[in-house]
Design an enzyme around this catalytic site. Structure first.
Site, short mmCIF file in Angstrom:
data_model
loop_
_atom_site.label_atom_id
_atom_site.label_comp_id
_atom_site.label_asym_id
_atom_site.label_seq_id
_atom_site.Cartn_x
_atom_site.Cartn_y
_atom_site.Cartn_z
N ASP A 77 106.10 40.93 3.24
CA ASP A 77 105.43 42.24 3.13
C ASP A 77 104.40 42.26 2.00
O ASP A 77 104.43 43.12 1.12
CB ASP A 77 106.45 43.37 2.97
N ASP B 244 99.59 45.62 4.04
CA ASP B 244 99.74 46.94 4.67
C ASP B 244 100.03 48.03 3.64
O ASP B 244 100.71 47.79 2.65
CB ASP B 244 100.86 46.97 5.73
N ARG B 245 99.56 49.21 3.92
CA ARG B 245 99.77 50.43 3.12
C ARG B 245 98.89 50.49 1.87
O ARG B 245 98.14 51.43 1.71
CB ARG B 245 101.23 50.62 2.73
N HIS C 182 105.89 42.80 8.05
CA HIS C 182 104.50 43.24 8.08
C HIS C 182 103.51 42.08 8.20
O HIS C 182 102.31 42.30 8.29
CB HIS C 182 104.18 44.11 6.85
N ARG D 16 115.24 52.02 12.17
CA ARG D 16 114.01 51.27 12.33
C ARG D 16 113.72 50.93 13.79
O ARG D 16 112.59 50.66 14.16
CB ARG D 16 114.10 49.96 11.54
#
Lengths: 205, 658
Positions: free
Chosen positions: B210, B213-214, B243, B382
């Site tokens: 991860d 993203d974001r 991600h 999720r």
């Protein structure tokens, strides 16, 4: 001189404390049992429903508050968070009273965790009996005024630290720093308590 | 003003008065302490509630993402029903463009202009290139696409040599540092390197997925990590997170970041990035004792199988393998011949995909979460992976003679959390993930035989700390805002649920009824009773005016005449529609034709059981064709659906007056 330390448990009677402060005559004193300044505490709590429904609602509310701190989703919370949970439900026990409550909900051999099954009945009774009612705003103001006999309208940083960390149920260093960060006026290094109280009350509303 | 006090009056010396005074002071102090502790506890609880809201909504969105996966499977299995004029759509949706391009294909024809004053990398890379990049990114420079592509290409080459699990060893003089999710938050990476030193042969790191993203610097983080990896391939270890998936990037912001920063070459970058992701290792094993993976495990986790699979066949969580079992041979043949007929290269000729079992094993590793409850359950929050209990952890760790599991994937207020009796550690390295003040970040340092050490930090923009109550106010407002937007996107369903319970049509419900409906429709598992004061108005009897929840928010109607329920539906599914659109728009031009738009909508509608009149939708589409040239700028289309918060408008008008 005798060091006055409040006995940690049964001695703390709210009526007694509040009446010990220089108040106007008892007739003017707000009844600490019913009024609450914060809607977070009052809103939707005591309804006009029949008692069984009220108990069911209490159960749900207690469960919600408990679950937020149940990090592993296994119906237990760390014992160090129990105080926060109880206070989030609108009760204001003293540290001594909290100590007693924890003893009631702990396992016989303390594990560091509190189980929901033990917490629920004890907490329900606390709510039903309206125990540990919160302190009304004006009484809080009076308390500050007692510590400020010269009626300056403020306490110096050192004075507040002295009282909060040496008297009553003393603050930890963390608690003291936290309170100061919001309460202190950095220019004068003092706490204008009336403004401070007003600010906190607005924040909760 | 002189108010005489007791001492001036000569009473101060008497010990009885002193006692009385100090008793009063004692009582006053108690009152203040008692009040403060109550207030402080309520503040902490409000902070907790805000985090719970953020987390619930985040997971619900991920669930939506996985539902999209079902939609694609559905489409692929049913494409034979798709009318003749639609094959173009299906080709674009499922046509795979994985070819083995070489360096020249990527880099040829790209020129770096003389005017470029960003960082220039020198291959083969050395540690000076790492420094160069960090300095450049601190000044907010952008690395030229040429170098980006070069780095990605080289990274893929090196990763291809690596096994599915990296095995590494520590020693008392050589500790290893493990970092969790970064999610594009560059400041956190800078802070970690500042506190803990840059990666090197003597300072190894594991980055547990991860990376992107974001946050708004996913590209910069990726570049720093990949360059460091190329310089120190045996000491900087990268694990794939959920991600690191080109389809997740479409929804969660990285694709947008790339297309924005690299307008000319973004598409090329996206293509090779897709492949690089598939070559990232699944996990790292330290000293044969500690398993480091992004999500978690399940009761069927088979490390031996995971060591063997061809990991690069795992393209995306949204592209599960097409079923191929025996009793569906009929269908398979139908699919097989038809596939050939339409000339579609699907997400594999069937030998290019993982088996269902292998695919699920990888999903479990990337998506699962530990919980206190024993056993293994589907991760309903999720929508993929599972919840695994302490018994599962013990079982799997024992099976492979491991001692500990280090994972990430979940934001924790303190940056890390230990559970399952010390056997599972969660480490999360993106501080202030949801909002400023929401959480700390952390990293772990460990070596064989010693207890792991945790280091926490929190990036703060303000040079002086804001008091706690202001920070809590900020994240609370932000969380409530998100929740209200959620409510508004399900307004029709919510009102229906409320009205079902409101027999007398009084507009009011009891707390219990309201909370029940909210949970039933929104499914977020939130403490509704405690949140009610922020969302609705309650009368003095404790009953809730349920319509008050929609009062100060509404979805801006891009076109007045269109029905609210349609607006709501598009708003609610905007992320899903965005992804589908991005796939259709394979040349990333930002435009699709009206025809494509319509067919996409029809397919979407039937799968998601959305009951909206086709004519309504057509009308909306016509009106949204702003250029009147038969094509729709889809991003403009989606932007037109935004939620208006009443108080934002009020604030705006206030500033106008001021």
């Amino acid at each position: 001189t005798v060091a006055h330390q409040v006995p940690l448990s049964k001695g703390f009677s709210r009526q007694e404390y509040w009446s010990g402060l220089p108040f106007p005559s008892p007739g003017d004193l707000p009844n600490p049992g019913t009024e609450s300044t914060s809607p977070a505490l009052a809103g939707g709590f005591f309804t006009t429903e029949p008692p069984e429904v009220a108990v069911a609602e209490f159960h749900k509310k207690i469960k919600e508050a408990f679950e937020v701190f149940d990090h592993e989703s296994n119906n237990t919370v760390d014992v160090r968070e129990v105080g926060t949970i109880i206070r989030s439900l609108g009760c204001c026990p003293s540290e001594g009273e909290l100590h007693d409550l924890i003893a009631e909900v702990e396992e016989e051999e303390p594990t560091g965790y509190i189980r929901f099954e033990k917490f629920l009945p004890v907490m329900t009774e606390v709510l039903l009996e309206r125990r540990y009612r919160p302190i009304p705003e004006d009484i809080l103001l009076r308390a500050f005024e007692v510590l400020d006999p010269a009626k300056r309208g403020f306490l110096s940083k050192d004075e507040l630290i002295k009282y909060m960390t040496e008297e009553g149920e003393p603050f930890s260093q963390e608690e003291m720093e936290e309170m100061l960060s919001a309460a202190i006026d950095p220019e004068s290094n003092s706490i204008h308590y009336k403004d401070y109280i007003t600010m906190m009350v607005i924040d909760e509303n | 003003m002189n108010t005489p006090n007791l001492e001036d009056m000569g009473c101060g010396t008497s010990s009885a008065t002193k006692d009385k005074k100090s008793e009063k002071a004692l009582k006053a102090a108690l009152v203040i302490q008692n009040w403060y502790r109550g207030y402080s506890a309520r503040l902490k609880t409000r902070q907790r509630y805000a985090l719970t809201i953020f987390q619930s909504i985040e997971y619900a969105d991920e669930q939506g993402q996985l539902q999209l996966s079902n939609f694609f499977s559905f489409m692929l299995e049913n494409y034979t029903n798709v009318p003749e004029k639609e094959p173009g759509l299906v080709t674009r949706l499922f046509g795979s463009s994985i070819q083995d391009k070489d360096r020249q294909d990527y880099l040829g024809l790209i020129e770096i202009p003389d005017s470029y004053c960003g960082p220039r990398l020198q291959f083969p890379l050395t540690f000076t290139d790492i420094d160069l990049l960090i300095e450049a990114f601190k000044q907010q420079q952008i690395l030229h696409a040429y170098y980006v592509l070069e780095v990605l290409f080289e990274t893929k080459k090196v990763l291809q040599q690596m096994p599915n699990f990296t095995h590494t060893n520590t020693s008392p003089s050589k500790e290893i540092t493990i970092c969790g999710d970064l999610h594009g938050k560059l400041d956190d990476l800078f802070l970690i390197f500042y506190k803990n030193g840059l990666p090197s042969v003597t300072n190894p790191y594991v980055f547990n997925g991860d990376f992107v993203d974001r946050g708004k610097n996913s590209m910069e983080i990726l570049m720093i990590l990949f360059v460091s990896f190329l310089v120190y391939p045996n000491d900087l270890h990268l694990n794939r997170g959920n991600h690191e998936d080109f389809m997740m990037n479409m929804r969660y912001g990285f694709t947008k970041e790339i297309l924005h920063k690299y307008k000319l070459h973004g598409k090329k970058i996206l293509q090779i990035l897709e492949e690089v992701y598939t070559w990232l290792p699944i996990g790292t094993i330290i000293d044969n004792e500690v398993l480091v993976i992004h999500g978690g495990i399940s009761e069927s986790t088979d490390l031996n199988l995971l060591h063997r699979i061809e990991r690069n066949k795992m393209r995306s969580v949204l592209m599960p393998p097409i079923p191929m079992d025996g009793d569906r041979a009929e269908k398979k043949n139908k699919l097989g011949t038809a596939t050939v007929a339409l000339g579609i290269r699907t997400s594999g000729s069937f030998s290019e995909q993982l088996t269902k079992q292998e695919w699920e094993q990888v999903i479990d590793i990337l998506w699962s979460d530990p919980r206190g409850k024993r056993g293994c359950y589907p991760n309903t929050n999720r929508g993929g992976g599972c919840y695994f209990g302490p018994d599962i952890t013990s079982k799997i760790l024992n099976k492979y003679q491991l001692k500990m599991l280090v994972r990430s994937h979940e934001c924790k207020p303190e940056g890390y959390e230990i559970c399952h009796d010390g056997k599972v550690i969660t480490v999360f390295s993106a501080s202030n993930y949801y909002e400023e003040g929401s959480n700390r970040g952390a990293y772990i340092r460990m070596s064989s035989g010693t207890t792991p050490r945790f280091f926490q930090y929190q990036i703060t923009k303000a040079t002086c700390f804001r008091p706690l109550y202001q920070r809590v106010n900020a994240i609370e407002s932000s969380a409530i805002r998100m929740l209200k937007e959620r409510m508004i996107s399900r307004k029709t369903d919510l009102i229906r649920a409320f009205q079902l319970q409101d027999r007398n049509k009084s507009g009011k419900l009891s707390m219990g009824q309201w909370a029940f409906s909210m949970e039933n429709v929104l499914g977020l598992n939130l403490p509704w009773r405690s949140l009610s004061s922020h969302l609705v108005t309650t009368d003095k009897d404790g009953n809730i005016d349920y319509m008050s929840g929609f009062q100060d928010v509404h979805i801006q109607k891009p076109v007045k005449e269109v029905q609210s329920s349609l607006i709501e539906t598009v708003y609610r599914y905007r992320s899903d529609l965005q992804i589908i659109f991005n796939i259709i728009d394979s040349d990333h031009s930002g435009l699709i034709s009206m025809e494509e738009f319509r067919s996409m909508w029809r397919l979407f509608k039937s799968h998601y059981s959305v009951h909206i009149d086709d004519s309504q939708f057509d009308e909306l589409a016509e009106r949204m064709d702003l250029n009147k040239d038969g094509s729709i700028d889809f991003n403009e289309f989606l932007k037109a659906f935004y939620v208006v918060h009443k108080f934002d408008q009020l604030n705006k008008s206030d500033t106008k007056l001021a």
